[in-house]
Design an enzyme around this catalytic site. Sequence first.
Site, PDB file in Angstrom:
ATOM      1  N   GLU A   1      11.619   3.003  14.107  1.00  0.00           N
ATOM      2  CA  GLU A   1      10.830   3.882  13.516  1.00  0.00           C
ATOM      3  C   GLU A   1       9.534   3.954  14.504  1.00  0.00           C
ATOM      4  O   GLU A   1       9.475   2.880  15.156  1.00  0.00           O
ATOM      5  CB  GLU A   1      10.655   3.548  12.056  1.00  0.00           C
ATOM      6  CG  GLU A   1       9.946   2.305  11.622  1.00  0.00           C
ATOM      7  CD  GLU A   1       9.809   2.334  10.107  1.00  0.00           C
ATOM      8  OE1 GLU A   1       9.813   3.267   9.291  1.00  0.00           O
ATOM      9  OE2 GLU A   1      10.046   0.895   9.879  1.00  0.00           O
TER      10      GLU A   1
ATOM     11  N   TYR B   1       0.963  -1.183   0.069  1.00  0.00           N
ATOM     12  CA  TYR B   1      -0.068   0.029  -0.116  1.00  0.00           C
ATOM     13  C   TYR B   1       0.877   1.285  -0.081  1.00  0.00           C
ATOM     14  O   TYR B   1       2.082   1.157   0.156  1.00  0.00           O
ATOM     15  CB  TYR B   1      -0.950   0.073   1.168  1.00  0.00           C
ATOM     16  CG  TYR B   1      -0.377   0.403   2.532  1.00  0.00           C
ATOM     17  CD1 TYR B   1       0.483  -0.468   3.302  1.00  0.00           C
ATOM     18  CD2 TYR B   1      -0.484   1.787   3.047  1.00  0.00           C
ATOM     19  CE1 TYR B   1       1.232  -0.141   4.376  1.00  0.00           C
ATOM     20  CE2 TYR B   1      -0.094   1.996   4.608  1.00  0.00           C
ATOM     21  CZ  TYR B   1       0.788   1.113   4.863  1.00  0.00           C
ATOM     22  OH  TYR B   1       1.410   1.465   6.208  1.00  0.00           O
TER      23      TYR B   1
HETATM   24  N1  PDD Z   1       2.751   5.355   7.218  1.00  0.00           N
HETATM   25  N2  PDD Z   1       7.513   4.109   8.821  1.00  0.00           N
HETATM   26  C1  PDD Z   1       6.233   3.344   8.844  1.00  0.00           C
HETATM   27  C2  PDD Z   1       6.464   2.066   9.513  1.00  0.00           C
HETATM   28  C3  PDD Z   1       5.189   4.031   8.106  1.00  0.00           C
HETATM   29  O1  PDD Z   1       4.068   3.201   8.070  1.00  0.00           O
HETATM   30  C4  PDD Z   1       5.182   5.013   7.653  1.00  0.00           C
HETATM   31  C5  PDD Z   1       3.986   5.833   6.798  1.00  0.00           C
HETATM   32  C6  PDD Z   1       6.229   6.077   7.686  1.00  0.00           C
HETATM   33  C7  PDD Z   1       6.463   7.501   7.237  1.00  0.00           C
HETATM   34  O2  PDD Z   1       6.502   7.086   5.743  1.00  0.00           O
HETATM   35  P1  PDD Z   1       6.058   8.423   4.754  1.00  0.00           P
HETATM   36  O3  PDD Z   1       6.675   9.721   5.185  1.00  0.00           O
HETATM   37  O4  PDD Z   1       6.293   8.202   3.349  1.00  0.00           O
HETATM   38  O5  PDD Z   1       4.326   8.489   5.022  1.00  0.00           O
HETATM   39  C8  PDD Z   1       7.430   5.514   8.154  1.00  0.00           C
HETATM   40  C9  PDD Z   1       1.455   5.851   6.759  1.00  0.00           C
HETATM   41  C10 PDD Z   1       1.239   7.119   6.890  1.00  0.00           C
HETATM   42  C11 PDD Z   1       0.218   4.905   7.405  1.00  0.00           C
HETATM   43  O6  PDD Z   1       0.589   3.881   7.376  1.00  0.00           O
HETATM   44  O7  PDD Z   1      -0.815   5.336   7.619  1.00  0.00           O
END
Ligand code: PDD
Length: 287
Positions: free
Chosen positions: A179, A33
């Site tokens: 993270e 996704y």
């Molecule tokens: N999540 N790390 C993880 C495990 C994540 O699921 C996400 C994003 C990020 C940040 O990535 P980005 O800046 O590309 O959104 C880091 C999304 C927002 C979600 O699952 O809703």
Amino acid sequence: MSRIVFLNGSFLPIEEAKVDFMDRGFMFGDGIYEGVGVLGGQLVDNEGHLERLERSLKEVRIANPYTRAEWTRLQEELARRNGMEEGFIYFQVTRGVAERDFAFPENVPPTVAMFTQAKAIAAAPAAETGIAVITVPDMRWKRRDIKSINLLAQVLAKQAAKEAGAQEAWMVEDGYVTEGGSSSAFIVTKAGRIVVRPLSNSILPGITRRSMLALSEQHGIGLEERLFTVEEAYEAAEAFLTSASNFVLPVVSIDGRPVADGKPGPITRKLRETYLQMAAAPRLAAE
Ligand code: PDD
């Protein structure tokens, strides 16, 4: 008016959008996704999200059903049909529908699903107050660089955070923060330098993280891409997270201990402001 979603080539009211019982996303979590923020009706950092989508699909060997231009057109159409000016667009591709068998089915089209979530991002109250995080063991698999729909470890981590009165969980492996459950984790040292874990298979390559690093460089804010421990985070001058659904959010407590004075710090505020300006820039340029 009911929410309109996108499923396998059609825009439909959410009540009419049905996924097959034997979908491999449902049975195996066999899919990937993406999520992109929307601000002022504009997709934020969408090229980065579409690039990561291509990469995730390639890594799990699902064919990308659309070109970047087609994805963008569908995303914009979905936001428009829902009248969404600010929020988040979720999009998912699974390996499709087939009798349950672990190996890949042949000649099966992927299932493509996309929906919107309206949400105040720029004026989010959490941006003013900051949020609390707790730390939990990182229980995930070894390919966290792929944005897999298998999110059980994150579901458990974020539920634990909620039960502890926190809004995010920072996952920890070998004493080092990997993270957040759905965000990238940052601290700021007392010397005013940003610290973030380097990219590897241990974390998702955050698209907001990448833009943030470019912005911090432009603004002359020092940066260290290295591992940091939970203890170092407790002692940090500031902490924050980044994600497509929140942009930059201050973290003001970790495991119940206030970060510095327990208020959003100046570097975090500056980065958030800078990111919001960047996100609004294409719209201003178009006006
Ligand atoms: N999540 N790390 C993880 C495990 C994540 O699921 C996400 C994003 C990020 C940040 O990535 P980005 O800046 O590309 O959104 C880091 C999304 C927002 C979600 O699952 O809703």
